[in-house]
Enzyme design. Structure first.
Site: not given
Ligand SMILES: O=C(O)C[C@@H](Cc1ccccc1)C(=O)SCC(=O)c1ccccc1
Ligand SMILES: [Zn+2]
Length: 170
Positions: A45, A50, A91-92, A133-134, A137
């Protein structure tokens, strides 16, 4: 184009996003750039906040082959149950930090799609976790805000080290 992603604790990540007025060519270009940026960063996401664009726009792709991107414009989330469940989030904007966050397990999403058409969706599982989560943000909230102050300090140190190491290799 691949856009630079802001890193915690950059204060711009705390900006409140404005509603999108019209889904015009500029917004469609930003959507394409955000999807490309999300795939490049190996995320599932990405919120416009971001990439330092403070409008209510989220892109997401939960598919196996990263070939079905989703767009949520001016999203509104309504929890449908009291029940909350923990999930190991990342989170990225907080690279290399993963920790458990509790969120409502089932939510209603009302939003516009990439063409500006309104839709409604009931979300559970990873979609429910990711959309919340998004949405955070877009409201200037990061998942580390839910953690203890000790864990927040550790997260800041980890991100600083991660960015230094990335600087060296670039
Ligand atoms: O920073 C962001 O919004 C992207 C984030 C989204 C997210 C992932 C997992 C749980 C909640 C929100 C990411 O993509 S983090 C990297 C990722 O791909 C990932 C991390 C943990 C679980 C599954 C995917
Ligand atoms: Zn995030």
């Amino acid at each position: 184009a691949i856009l630079p992603i802001l890193s915690y604790p950059d204060p711009r990540l705390r900006t409140i996003a404005e509603p999108v007025k019209t889904v015009d060519a500029d917004i469609k270009q930003l959507i394409a750039d955000m999807i490309e940026t999300m795939y490049d960063a190996k995320g599932i996401g990405l919120a416009a906040t971001q990439v330092d664009r403070h409008i209510q726009l989220i892109v997401m792709d939960l598919s196996e082959n990263n070939d079905s991107p989703r767009v949520f414009i001016n999203p509104k989330i309504t929890p449908l149950v009291e029940d909350k469940k923990p999930y190991e989030e990342g989170c990225l904007s907080v690279p290399d930090v993963y920790d458990s966050v509790e969120r409502p397990v089932k939510v209603k999403i009302e939003a516009l799609d990439g063409e500006g058409n309104a839709f409604e969706e009931i979300a559970e599982g990873l979609l429910a976790v990711c959309i919340q989560h998004e949405m955070d943000h877009l409201n200037g909230v990061l998942f580390v805000d839910y953690l203890s102050s000790l864990k927040q300090t550790r997260a800041r140190d980890k991100v600083r080290k991660y960015l230094k190491a990335r600087e060296k290799q670039l």
